[in-house]
Design an enzyme around this catalytic site. Sequence first.
Site, PDB file in Angstrom:
ATOM      1  N   THR A  90     -21.765  31.394   0.784  1.00  0.00           N
ATOM      2  CA  THR A  90     -22.326  29.883   0.688  1.00  0.00           C
ATOM      3  C   THR A  90     -23.451  29.615  -0.056  1.00  0.00           C
ATOM      4  O   THR A  90     -24.325  30.555  -0.034  1.00  0.00           O
ATOM      5  CB  THR A  90     -22.470  29.188   1.880  1.00  0.00           C
ATOM      6  OG1 THR A  90     -23.416  30.062   2.718  1.00  0.00           O
ATOM      7  CG2 THR A  90     -21.267  29.251   2.956  1.00  0.00           C
TER       8      THR A  90
ATOM      9  N   ASP B  19     -22.980  26.930  10.064  1.00  0.00           N
ATOM     10  CA  ASP B  19     -21.943  27.004  11.064  1.00  0.00           C
ATOM     11  C   ASP B  19     -20.667  26.155  10.839  1.00  0.00           C
ATOM     12  O   ASP B  19     -19.687  26.456  11.209  1.00  0.00           O
ATOM     13  CB  ASP B  19     -22.612  26.862  12.474  1.00  0.00           C
ATOM     14  CG  ASP B  19     -23.762  27.688  12.308  1.00  0.00           C
ATOM     15  OD1 ASP B  19     -23.609  28.934  12.038  1.00  0.00           O
ATOM     16  OD2 ASP B  19     -24.655  27.395  13.161  1.00  0.00           O
TER      17      ASP B  19
END
Length: 293
Positions: free
Chosen positions: A207, A239
Amino acid sequence: MILVAGSANLDFVVRAPHIPSPGETVMGHDFKTFPGGKGANQAVACARAGGVPTTMLLALGDDTFAQPLEASLAAAGVSMHIKRCKDLPTGTAFICVSDGGENAIMVAPGANTALLPADLPPLQGISHLVMQLETPLETVAAYADAARTSGVFVVLNAAPAQTLPAALLASLDVLIVNQGELAIVADHGGSVDECLARLQVPCVVVTLGSQGSCARVNGVVTRQAAFNIQPVDTTGAGDTFVGSFVACLAQGQDIATALKTANAAGALACLTAGAQSSIPTRSEVALFLSQHA
Ligand code: RIB
Protein backbone atom coordinates in the site's frame (compact mmCIF):
# COMPACT_ATOMS: atom_id res chain seq x y z
CA MET A 1 -14.62 -19.15 6.03
CA ILE A 2 -11.89 -16.57 6.74
CA LEU A 3 -10.08 -16.87 10.10
CA VAL A 4 -8.43 -13.70 11.41
CA ALA A 5 -6.02 -14.49 14.26
CA GLY A 6 -4.71 -11.40 15.98
CA SER A 7 -5.06 -8.37 18.15
CA ALA A 8 -7.94 -6.39 19.57
CA ASN A 9 -7.37 -3.04 21.30
CA LEU A 10 -9.54 -0.35 22.76
CA ASP A 11 -8.33 2.85 21.07
CA PHE A 12 -8.04 6.02 23.18
CA VAL A 13 -8.02 8.80 20.61
CA VAL A 14 -7.26 12.51 20.98
CA ARG A 15 -7.56 14.90 18.02
CA ALA A 16 -5.05 17.73 18.03
CA PRO A 17 -3.69 20.40 15.66
CA HIS A 18 -0.58 18.31 15.16
CA ILE A 19 1.08 15.16 16.49
CA PRO A 20 3.39 15.97 19.44
CA SER A 21 7.15 15.86 18.91
CA PRO A 22 9.31 14.25 21.65
CA GLY A 23 9.14 16.45 24.76
CA GLU A 24 6.29 18.57 23.39
CA THR A 25 2.84 19.01 25.01
CA VAL A 26 -0.01 19.72 22.57
CA MET A 27 -3.49 20.87 23.60
CA GLY A 28 -5.99 18.54 21.89
CA HIS A 29 -9.62 19.16 20.92
CA ASP A 30 -11.56 16.10 21.96
CA PHE A 31 -11.20 12.55 23.28
CA LYS A 32 -13.08 9.38 22.30
CA THR A 33 -12.65 5.63 22.59
CA PHE A 34 -13.16 3.34 19.58
CA PRO A 35 -12.92 -0.43 19.05
CA GLY A 36 -9.60 -1.12 17.30
CA GLY A 37 -6.59 -3.39 17.07
CA LYS A 38 -5.21 -4.44 13.71
CA GLY A 39 -6.61 -7.96 13.92
CA ALA A 40 -10.12 -6.95 14.97
CA ASN A 41 -10.17 -4.12 12.42
CA GLN A 42 -9.26 -6.59 9.67
CA ALA A 43 -11.91 -9.06 10.83
CA VAL A 44 -14.57 -6.33 10.73
CA ALA A 45 -13.35 -5.26 7.28
CA CYS A 46 -13.60 -8.86 5.99
CA ALA A 47 -17.09 -9.24 7.42
CA ARG A 48 -18.36 -5.89 6.10
CA ALA A 49 -16.92 -6.74 2.67
CA GLY A 50 -19.33 -9.69 2.69
CA GLY A 51 -19.38 -12.78 0.54
CA VAL A 52 -17.48 -15.09 2.90
CA PRO A 53 -18.16 -15.59 6.65
CA THR A 54 -15.46 -14.36 9.05
CA THR A 55 -14.35 -15.72 12.41
CA MET A 56 -11.67 -14.30 14.73
CA LEU A 57 -9.28 -15.77 17.30
CA LEU A 58 -8.41 -13.12 19.90
CA ALA A 59 -7.33 -12.74 23.52
CA LEU A 60 -9.06 -10.29 25.86
CA GLY A 61 -8.73 -9.31 29.50
CA ASP A 62 -11.43 -9.97 32.06
CA ASP A 63 -12.26 -6.25 32.22
CA THR A 64 -14.62 -3.56 30.99
CA PHE A 65 -12.43 -2.66 27.98
CA ALA A 66 -13.21 -6.07 26.45
CA GLN A 67 -16.96 -5.47 26.18
CA PRO A 68 -16.99 -2.83 23.37
CA LEU A 69 -14.50 -4.91 21.40
CA GLU A 70 -16.70 -8.02 21.52
CA ALA A 71 -19.78 -5.93 20.75
CA SER A 72 -18.19 -4.34 17.67
CA LEU A 73 -17.05 -7.68 16.25
CA ALA A 74 -20.45 -9.25 16.91
CA ALA A 75 -22.29 -6.31 15.33
CA ALA A 76 -20.18 -6.73 12.18
CA GLY A 77 -21.14 -10.42 12.05
CA VAL A 78 -17.76 -11.83 13.12
CA SER A 79 -17.95 -15.05 15.17
CA MET A 80 -15.29 -15.30 17.90
CA HIS A 81 -12.90 -17.71 19.61
CA ILE A 82 -11.97 -15.70 22.71
CA LYS A 83 -9.09 -16.56 25.05
CA ARG A 84 -10.04 -14.84 28.31
CA CYS A 85 -7.04 -13.70 30.40
CA LYS A 86 -7.48 -13.20 34.15
CA ASP A 87 -4.03 -11.71 34.68
CA LEU A 88 -3.63 -9.38 31.70
CA PRO A 89 -5.67 -6.32 30.69
CA THR A 90 -7.39 -6.03 27.33
CA GLY A 91 -5.06 -4.47 24.74
CA THR A 92 -5.17 -0.69 24.41
CA ALA A 93 -3.85 1.82 21.90
CA PHE A 94 -3.14 5.50 22.49
CA ILE A 95 -3.65 7.47 19.32
CA CYS A 96 -3.13 11.11 18.38
CA VAL A 97 -4.94 12.15 15.19
CA SER A 98 -3.87 15.45 13.65
CA ASP A 99 -6.31 17.85 12.01
CA GLY A 100 -4.77 16.71 8.71
CA GLY A 101 -5.93 13.15 9.41
CA GLU A 102 -2.52 11.62 10.12
CA ASN A 103 -1.96 9.57 13.26
CA ALA A 104 0.67 8.36 15.71
CA ILE A 105 -0.11 5.18 17.62
CA MET A 106 1.34 3.53 20.71
CA VAL A 107 0.03 0.08 21.69
CA ALA A 108 -0.05 -1.52 25.15
CA PRO A 109 -0.67 -5.09 23.95
CA GLY A 110 -1.83 -6.62 27.26
CA ALA A 111 -3.84 -9.79 26.60
CA ASN A 112 -2.77 -9.88 22.93
CA THR A 113 0.59 -11.22 24.15
CA ALA A 114 -1.19 -14.27 25.61
CA LEU A 115 -2.16 -15.77 22.25
CA LEU A 116 -0.12 -19.00 22.06
CA PRO A 117 0.43 -21.68 19.37
CA ALA A 118 -1.90 -24.07 21.27
CA ASP A 119 -4.80 -21.59 21.00
CA LEU A 120 -5.32 -22.10 17.25
CA PRO A 121 -8.83 -23.54 16.72
CA PRO A 122 -9.40 -26.48 14.34
CA LEU A 123 -8.89 -25.36 10.74
CA GLN A 124 -11.68 -27.46 9.19
CA GLY A 125 -13.82 -25.17 7.04
CA ILE A 126 -11.20 -22.38 7.03
CA SER A 127 -10.07 -21.29 3.55
CA HIS A 128 -7.96 -18.23 4.48
CA LEU A 129 -5.94 -17.29 7.59
CA VAL A 130 -5.16 -13.59 8.13
CA MET A 131 -2.59 -12.40 10.70
CA GLN A 132 -0.70 -9.27 11.76
CA LEU A 133 2.24 -8.65 14.12
CA GLU A 134 0.58 -7.31 17.28
CA THR A 135 0.62 -10.85 18.73
CA PRO A 136 3.78 -12.86 19.51
CA LEU A 137 5.91 -13.67 16.45
CA GLU A 138 6.35 -17.34 17.50
CA THR A 139 2.57 -17.70 17.60
CA VAL A 140 2.16 -16.10 14.17
CA ALA A 141 4.84 -18.43 12.77
CA ALA A 142 3.22 -21.51 14.36
CA TYR A 143 -0.25 -20.62 13.01
CA ALA A 144 1.19 -19.99 9.53
CA ASP A 145 2.93 -23.35 9.57
CA ALA A 146 -0.20 -25.20 10.76
CA ALA A 147 -2.35 -23.45 8.16
CA ARG A 148 0.09 -24.19 5.34
CA THR A 149 0.14 -27.87 6.39
CA SER A 150 -3.69 -27.94 6.29
CA GLY A 151 -3.86 -26.34 2.84
CA VAL A 152 -5.21 -23.03 4.19
CA PHE A 153 -4.25 -19.87 2.23
CA VAL A 154 -2.02 -17.75 4.54
CA VAL A 155 -2.02 -13.92 4.53
CA LEU A 156 0.27 -11.84 6.75
CA ASN A 157 -0.01 -8.09 7.21
CA ALA A 158 3.47 -7.39 8.61
CA ALA A 159 2.38 -4.49 10.81
CA PRO A 160 3.96 -3.26 12.97
CA ALA A 161 6.94 -4.41 10.92
CA GLN A 162 9.87 -6.45 12.13
CA THR A 163 12.39 -8.79 10.57
CA LEU A 164 10.63 -12.06 9.75
CA PRO A 165 12.10 -15.58 10.05
CA ALA A 166 12.65 -17.32 6.71
CA ALA A 167 10.35 -20.19 7.76
CA LEU A 168 7.47 -17.75 8.30
CA LEU A 169 8.03 -16.05 4.93
CA ALA A 170 8.10 -19.50 3.31
CA SER A 171 4.65 -20.30 4.79
CA LEU A 172 2.96 -17.23 3.28
CA ASP A 173 0.78 -17.01 0.21
CA VAL A 174 0.31 -13.24 0.51
CA LEU A 175 2.35 -10.59 2.36
CA ILE A 176 0.73 -7.14 2.72
CA VAL A 177 2.84 -4.16 3.81
CA ASN A 178 3.08 -0.41 3.45
CA GLN A 179 6.26 1.13 2.03
CA GLY A 180 8.00 1.55 5.39
CA GLU A 181 7.12 -1.98 6.45
CA LEU A 182 8.36 -3.31 3.09
CA ALA A 183 11.80 -1.78 3.72
CA ILE A 184 12.01 -3.42 7.17
CA VAL A 185 10.81 -6.85 6.02
CA ALA A 186 13.06 -6.78 2.94
CA ASP A 187 15.92 -5.32 5.05
CA HIS A 188 16.66 -2.87 2.24
CA GLY A 189 16.47 0.91 1.93
CA GLY A 190 16.00 1.01 -1.86
CA SER A 191 13.00 1.39 -4.16
CA VAL A 192 9.79 -0.62 -3.90
CA ASP A 193 10.86 -2.72 -6.89
CA GLU A 194 14.28 -3.43 -5.32
CA CYS A 195 12.66 -4.42 -2.02
CA LEU A 196 10.11 -6.63 -3.80
CA ALA A 197 12.94 -8.40 -5.63
CA ARG A 198 14.35 -9.54 -2.27
CA LEU A 199 11.11 -11.28 -1.15
CA GLN A 200 10.23 -14.78 -2.36
CA VAL A 201 6.57 -14.74 -1.20
CA PRO A 202 4.30 -15.62 -4.18
CA CYS A 203 2.15 -12.48 -3.78
CA VAL A 204 3.41 -9.27 -2.13
CA VAL A 205 1.00 -6.33 -1.89
CA VAL A 206 2.28 -2.83 -1.06
CA THR A 207 0.00 0.00 0.00
CA LEU A 208 1.45 3.33 -1.11
CA GLY A 209 -0.85 5.94 0.48
CA SER A 210 -1.66 8.68 -2.04
CA GLN A 211 0.10 6.59 -4.72
CA GLY A 212 -2.42 3.76 -4.42
CA SER A 213 -1.19 0.18 -4.17
CA CYS A 214 0.57 -2.51 -6.14
CA ALA A 215 0.86 -6.28 -6.08
CA ARG A 216 3.61 -8.50 -7.41
CA VAL A 217 2.22 -11.92 -8.19
CA ASN A 218 4.70 -14.49 -9.49
CA GLY A 219 6.88 -11.75 -10.98
CA VAL A 220 4.10 -9.67 -12.57
CA VAL A 221 3.38 -6.27 -10.98
CA THR A 222 -0.18 -4.86 -11.04
CA ARG A 223 -0.67 -1.23 -9.98
CA GLN A 224 -3.82 0.55 -8.83
CA ALA A 225 -4.05 4.34 -8.46
CA ALA A 226 -5.39 5.88 -5.27
CA PHE A 227 -8.80 7.51 -5.04
CA ASN A 228 -8.60 11.25 -4.41
CA ILE A 229 -10.06 12.02 -0.96
CA GLN A 230 -9.59 14.52 1.89
CA PRO A 231 -8.75 12.30 4.91
CA VAL A 232 -10.42 12.96 8.27
CA ASP A 233 -8.71 10.08 10.10
CA THR A 234 -6.43 7.48 8.47
CA THR A 235 -6.57 5.12 11.50
CA GLY A 236 -7.58 1.64 10.36
CA ALA A 237 -7.38 2.45 6.63
CA GLY A 238 -4.59 -0.09 6.12
CA ASP A 239 -6.54 -2.72 8.05
CA THR A 240 -9.61 -1.99 5.95
CA PHE A 241 -7.50 -2.50 2.82
CA VAL A 242 -6.28 -5.87 4.14
CA GLY A 243 -9.74 -7.16 5.11
CA SER A 244 -11.33 -6.01 1.87
CA PHE A 245 -8.47 -7.45 -0.24
CA VAL A 246 -8.67 -10.88 1.42
CA ALA A 247 -12.48 -10.95 1.14
CA CYS A 248 -12.10 -10.31 -2.62
CA LEU A 249 -9.53 -13.11 -2.98
CA ALA A 250 -11.72 -15.49 -0.96
CA GLN A 251 -14.53 -14.85 -3.46
CA GLY A 252 -12.24 -15.73 -6.37
CA GLN A 253 -11.78 -12.18 -7.67
CA ASP A 254 -8.64 -11.32 -9.64
CA ILE A 255 -5.78 -9.24 -8.25
CA ALA A 256 -6.64 -6.05 -10.17
CA THR A 257 -10.25 -6.13 -8.93
CA ALA A 258 -9.13 -6.92 -5.38
CA LEU A 259 -6.65 -4.00 -5.38
CA LYS A 260 -9.24 -1.55 -6.71
CA THR A 261 -11.93 -2.66 -4.25
CA ALA A 262 -9.49 -2.59 -1.32
CA ASN A 263 -8.22 0.88 -2.34
CA ALA A 264 -11.83 2.11 -2.37
CA ALA A 265 -12.60 0.55 1.03
CA GLY A 266 -9.39 2.04 2.48
CA ALA A 267 -10.23 5.48 1.06
CA LEU A 268 -13.73 5.37 2.57
CA ALA A 269 -12.22 4.38 5.94
CA CYS A 270 -10.31 7.70 5.95
CA LEU A 271 -13.51 9.76 5.77
CA THR A 272 -14.83 8.97 9.28
CA ALA A 273 -13.20 9.05 12.73
CA GLY A 274 -12.08 5.86 14.46
CA ALA A 275 -10.93 2.44 13.31
CA GLN A 276 -13.83 -0.06 13.17
CA SER A 277 -16.36 2.79 13.16
CA SER A 278 -15.02 3.94 9.78
CA ILE A 279 -14.92 0.59 7.92
CA PRO A 280 -17.39 0.63 4.99
CA THR A 281 -19.92 -2.04 4.06
CA ARG A 282 -19.93 -3.88 0.74
CA SER A 283 -22.72 -1.63 -0.61
CA GLU A 284 -20.93 1.56 0.46
CA VAL A 285 -17.82 0.41 -1.41
CA ALA A 286 -19.91 -0.51 -4.49
CA LEU A 287 -21.56 2.95 -4.49
CA PHE A 288 -18.17 4.69 -4.12
CA LEU A 289 -16.75 2.66 -7.02
CA SER A 290 -19.73 3.49 -9.22
CA GLN A 291 -19.19 7.19 -8.47
CA HIS A 292 -15.43 7.00 -9.13
CA ALA A 293 -15.40 4.83 -12.27
O1 RIB B 1 -4.05 -0.03 12.44
C1 RIB B 1 -4.77 0.75 13.37
C2 RIB B 1 -4.78 0.07 14.70
O2 RIB B 1 -3.45 -0.01 15.18
C3 RIB B 1 -5.54 0.77 15.79
O3 RIB B 1 -6.89 0.42 15.82
C4 RIB B 1 -4.75 0.44 17.04
O4 RIB B 1 -5.48 -0.32 17.94
C5 RIB B 1 -3.50 -0.27 16.56
O5 RIB B 1 -3.61 -1.65 16.69
